[in-house]
Design a protein around this motif. Structure first.
Motif, PDB file in Angstrom:
ATOM      1  N   UNK A 294       0.806  -1.230   0.000  1.00  0.00           N
ATOM      2  CA  UNK A 294       0.000   0.000   0.000  1.00  0.00           C
ATOM      3  C   UNK A 294       0.837   1.277   0.000  1.00  0.00           C
ATOM      4  N   UNK A 295       2.147   1.174  -0.058  1.00  0.00           N
ATOM      5  CA  UNK A 295       2.996   2.364  -0.003  1.00  0.00           C
ATOM      6  C   UNK A 295       4.087   2.278  -1.062  1.00  0.00           C
ATOM      7  N   UNK A 296       3.777   2.705  -2.303  1.00  0.00           N
ATOM      8  CA  UNK A 296       2.532   3.277  -2.820  1.00  0.00           C
ATOM      9  C   UNK A 296       1.508   2.184  -3.144  1.00  0.00           C
ATOM     10  N   UNK A 297       0.268   2.555  -3.402  1.00  0.00           N
ATOM     11  CA  UNK A 297      -0.749   1.551  -3.712  1.00  0.00           C
ATOM     12  C   UNK A 297      -0.440   0.841  -5.028  1.00  0.00           C
ATOM     13  N   UNK A 298      -0.699  -0.462  -5.040  1.00  0.00           N
ATOM     14  CA  UNK A 298      -0.433  -1.266  -6.224  1.00  0.00           C
ATOM     15  C   UNK A 298      -1.709  -1.920  -6.703  1.00  0.00           C
ATOM     16  N   UNK A 299      -1.808  -2.090  -8.016  1.00  0.00           N
ATOM     17  CA  UNK A 299      -2.954  -2.756  -8.623  1.00  0.00           C
ATOM     18  C   UNK A 299      -2.463  -3.982  -9.392  1.00  0.00           C
ATOM     19  N   UNK A 300      -3.328  -4.985  -9.480  1.00  0.00           N
ATOM     20  CA  UNK A 300      -2.987  -6.235 -10.152  1.00  0.00           C
ATOM     21  C   UNK A 300      -3.980  -6.497 -11.268  1.00  0.00           C
ATOM     22  N   UNK A 301      -3.434  -6.871 -12.433  1.00  0.00           N
ATOM     23  CA  UNK A 301      -4.266  -7.253 -13.573  1.00  0.00           C
ATOM     24  C   UNK A 301      -3.824  -8.627 -14.056  1.00  0.00           C
ATOM     25  N   UNK A 302      -4.709  -9.614 -13.887  1.00  0.00           N
ATOM     26  CA  UNK A 302      -4.442 -10.973 -14.354  1.00  0.00           C
ATOM     27  C   UNK A 302      -5.298 -11.242 -15.585  1.00  0.00           C
ATOM     28  N   UNK A 303      -4.652 -11.617 -16.687  1.00  0.00           N
ATOM     29  CA  UNK A 303      -5.381 -11.903 -17.911  1.00  0.00           C
ATOM     30  C   UNK A 303      -6.260 -13.132 -17.719  1.00  0.00           C
ATOM     31  N   UNK A 304      -7.489 -13.128 -18.221  1.00  0.00           N
ATOM     32  CA  UNK A 304      -8.376 -14.280 -18.026  1.00  0.00           C
ATOM     33  C   UNK A 304      -7.959 -15.513 -18.815  1.00  0.00           C
ATOM     34  N   UNK A 319       7.862 -14.684  -7.622  1.00  0.00           N
ATOM     35  CA  UNK A 319       9.156 -14.147  -7.205  1.00  0.00           C
ATOM     36  C   UNK A 319       9.456 -12.823  -7.896  1.00  0.00           C
ATOM     37  N   UNK A 320       9.146 -12.736  -9.197  1.00  0.00           N
ATOM     38  CA  UNK A 320       9.396 -11.494  -9.938  1.00  0.00           C
ATOM     39  C   UNK A 320       8.601 -10.348  -9.331  1.00  0.00           C
ATOM     40  N   UNK A 321       7.325 -10.589  -9.068  1.00  0.00           N
ATOM     41  CA  UNK A 321       6.488  -9.533  -8.485  1.00  0.00           C
ATOM     42  C   UNK A 321       6.986  -9.169  -7.089  1.00  0.00           C
ATOM     43  N   UNK A 322       7.305 -10.161  -6.291  1.00  0.00           N
ATOM     44  CA  UNK A 322       7.738  -9.903  -4.927  1.00  0.00           C
ATOM     45  C   UNK A 322       9.023  -9.092  -4.886  1.00  0.00           C
ATOM     46  N   UNK A 323      10.010  -9.488  -5.686  1.00  0.00           N
ATOM     47  CA  UNK A 323      11.289  -8.765  -5.696  1.00  0.00           C
ATOM     48  C   UNK A 323      11.105  -7.349  -6.242  1.00  0.00           C
ATOM     49  N   UNK A 324      10.266  -7.201  -7.259  1.00  0.00           N
ATOM     50  CA  UNK A 324      10.036  -5.871  -7.839  1.00  0.00           C
ATOM     51  C   UNK A 324       9.379  -4.943  -6.828  1.00  0.00           C
ATOM     52  N   UNK A 325       8.388  -5.437  -6.097  1.00  0.00           N
ATOM     53  CA  UNK A 325       7.735  -4.608  -5.088  1.00  0.00           C
ATOM     54  C   UNK A 325       8.712  -4.246  -3.968  1.00  0.00           C
ATOM     55  N   UNK A 326       9.566  -5.189  -3.601  1.00  0.00           N
ATOM     56  CA  UNK A 326      10.564  -4.885  -2.579  1.00  0.00           C
ATOM     57  C   UNK A 326      11.509  -3.784  -3.045  1.00  0.00           C
ATOM     58  N   UNK A 327      11.923  -3.851  -4.302  1.00  0.00           N
ATOM     59  CA  UNK A 327      12.823  -2.816  -4.835  1.00  0.00           C
ATOM     60  C   UNK A 327      12.121  -1.463  -4.921  1.00  0.00           C
ATOM     61  N   UNK A 333      10.605   5.692  -3.267  1.00  0.00           N
ATOM     62  CA  UNK A 333       9.700   6.182  -2.227  1.00  0.00           C
ATOM     63  C   UNK A 333       8.752   7.248  -2.744  1.00  0.00           C
ATOM     64  N   UNK A 334       9.108   7.880  -3.868  1.00  0.00           N
ATOM     65  CA  UNK A 334       8.260   8.950  -4.400  1.00  0.00           C
ATOM     66  C   UNK A 334       7.239   8.434  -5.409  1.00  0.00           C
ATOM     67  N   UNK A 335       7.163   7.134  -5.637  1.00  0.00           N
ATOM     68  CA  UNK A 335       6.201   6.603  -6.594  1.00  0.00           C
ATOM     69  C   UNK A 335       4.784   6.792  -6.072  1.00  0.00           C
ATOM     70  N   UNK A 336       3.873   7.120  -6.995  1.00  0.00           N
ATOM     71  CA  UNK A 336       2.475   7.321  -6.618  1.00  0.00           C
ATOM     72  C   UNK A 336       1.616   6.103  -6.901  1.00  0.00           C
ATOM     73  N   UNK A 337       2.047   5.255  -7.810  1.00  0.00           N
ATOM     74  CA  UNK A 337       1.258   4.068  -8.141  1.00  0.00           C
ATOM     75  C   UNK A 337       2.171   2.992  -8.718  1.00  0.00           C
ATOM     76  N   UNK A 353       4.813  -8.132 -15.586  1.00  0.00           N
ATOM     77  CA  UNK A 353       5.417  -6.801 -15.572  1.00  0.00           C
ATOM     78  C   UNK A 353       5.031  -6.074 -14.296  1.00  0.00           C
ATOM     79  N   UNK A 354       5.996  -5.319 -13.766  1.00  0.00           N
ATOM     80  CA  UNK A 354       5.774  -4.466 -12.607  1.00  0.00           C
ATOM     81  C   UNK A 354       6.328  -3.090 -12.966  1.00  0.00           C
ATOM     82  N   UNK A 355       5.437  -2.087 -13.024  1.00  0.00           N
ATOM     83  CA  UNK A 355       5.832  -0.745 -13.463  1.00  0.00           C
ATOM     84  C   UNK A 355       5.405   0.277 -12.413  1.00  0.00           C
ATOM     85  N   UNK A 356       6.298   1.235 -12.149  1.00  0.00           N
ATOM     86  CA  UNK A 356       5.971   2.331 -11.225  1.00  0.00           C
ATOM     87  C   UNK A 356       6.297   3.648 -11.892  1.00  0.00           C
TER      88      UNK A 356
END
Length: 411
Positions: A294-304, A319-327, A333-337, A353-356
């Motif tokens: 939640x710092x910053x807030x993250x959204x998830x999109x899973x293709x059906x 693992x990719x998502x977890x490591x990316x969020x940790x980084x 710290x200034x990312x908004x989304x 993909x994980x984009x900020x």
């Protein structure tokens, strides 16, 4: 794996002991029959003595192997000198066959087990001793039998070299397996524990900043802060327990393919109601991972149209998502989304993909620098590719393409 290697060593040792006992029994019986059958003349007794020494060297324990080989060679060459120069061997003695056989076994054991600095001298001396045995009879016999004995010496050398190569290959395989275990443990420590500990540090810093700002905090607000820290700590402990369980399972029982890559409870590959050996499994757990960021807030999109993914691919996506969020938590710290997406890409592969939109203002958090390196190794092992870098419109992205079928994965 180390226990597996130890078990193989024990089987190998027991098998070697049984073979030596069997050979020792047959050799002893054969030499006893030779002693009874031959004439009780000094030359005949010397032949039996030389055969006994050669077979004793073939049965010698490992710690005495080199000394026993040297002793057998010295005894045999002394017997050859005595029988060829000082004695008249008027009757054939079948014990010489046992002597030559014992010396050939000693040659093979020497080439197989002895250190390199002693291997060549001992092998040359033992081979020469075998080739000089026909000199006990006559020069003509030496000319006739030298070539066949040379072939048997070459076969003994080849057997020893082959067994030495097998042991070397096995040692390299065990070393590689242990290295892979250490790398896997290092990745798990970074991927799971570092992720949760980073969350604890961030929330503790937030609580400390709030306290230093002088703003009064209600009991409910304090309870919310401390509850977040408690939750992150509990998750870290859970990950540690699961890692220990994985190591114990791999050590004592061996893990199936699905278990090794973290099949979720009740999923294919693991019985329902049992805990997963890894804190990752199918993509459904991504919802909890992203929702907790939640710092910053993250959204998830899973293709059906993702469908069922192999366990190792699902684990790598997590693992990719977890490591990316940790980084992002450490360095943006200034990312908004933050936007996390998992979809099918061209060719049927899976793109995660994980984009900020941060500009790189980091927090005061330590960084090992091994996170992206570990992700790259993991993705490469599956036959995929990983890209991490700045986005043209600003911010940062981590994009991984993973094969989603057995045919597409690296062998």
């Amino acid at each position: 794996m180390s226990d597996t290697g130890t078990g193989l060593d024990r089987v190998h040792s027991v098998g070697g002991c049984l073979m030596r006992l069997a050979y020792g029994g047959f050799a002893s019986l054969y030499l006893l029959l030779c002693l009874i059958a031959v004439h009780r003349e000094p030359p005949q007794l010397v032949v039996v003595l030389c055969a006994t020494g050669a077979n004793a060297a073939a049965l010698a324990p490992s710690r005495w192997r080199s000394h026993a080989a040297a002793g057998a060679a010295a005894l045999s060459i002394a017997g050859t000198v005595y029988l060829g120069l000082a004695a008249d061997l008027r009757h054939s003695n079948p014990a010489e066959l046992a002597e030559v056989g014992g010396l050939l076994i000693v040659i093979a054991r020497t080439v197989w087990k002895d250190p390199r600095d002693r291997l060549v001298p001992l092998a040359v001396v033992l081979g020469a001793v075998v080739l000089t045995v026909p000199l006990r009879w006559s020069p003509v016999a030496a000319l006739v039998f030298t070539a066949p004995l040379g072939i048997t010496v070459a076969v003994a050398l080849g057997v020893g070299l082959y067994l030495r190569a097998v042991d070397a290959r096995r040692s390299r395989s065990l070393a590689a397996a242990r290295r892979d275990e250490r790398l896997e443990l290092a990745r798990d420590l970074h991927d799971f524990v570092a992720h949760h500990v980073t969350g604890i540090v961030v929330q503790a810093q937030a609580a400390r900043f709030t306290a230093q700002s002088g703003a009064a905090q209600s009991p409910d607000q304090l309870d919310t802060m401390f509850a977040g820290i408690e939750k992150a700590g509990t998750e870290a402990l859970t990950s540690m327990r699961q890692m220990v369980g994985l190591l114990r399972d791999a050590q004592h029982t061996g893990a199936a393919d699905g278990e090794a890559f973290g099949t979720a409870p009740g999923a294919a590959g693991g019985p329902a109601g049992t805990a997963a050996t890894r804190p990752v499994g199918d993509l459904s757990r991504l919802h909890d991972l992203v929702a907790g960021f939640t710092d910053p807030p993250a959204t998830l999109a899973l293709a059906p149209d993702l469908g069922a993914l192999p366990p190792e691919v699902a684990a790598s996506v997590h693992r990719v998502v977890q490591e990316s969020l940790t980084n992002i938590r450490k360095h943006a710290a200034d990312a908004a989304s933050v936007r996390v997406a998992v979809a099918r890409a061209a060719g049927g592969s899976v793109e995660v993909s994980v984009r900020d939109d941060g500009q790189g203002r980091g927090r005061r958090l330590p960084s090992s620098g091994f996170g992206l390196a570990g992700l790259t190794e993991r993705v490469d092992a599956l036959g995929g590719r990983l890209h991490a870098g700045p986005r043209p419109e600003g911010g940062w992205e981590v994009v991984a393409h993973l094969p989603a079928t057995a045919e597409g994965r690296a062998k």
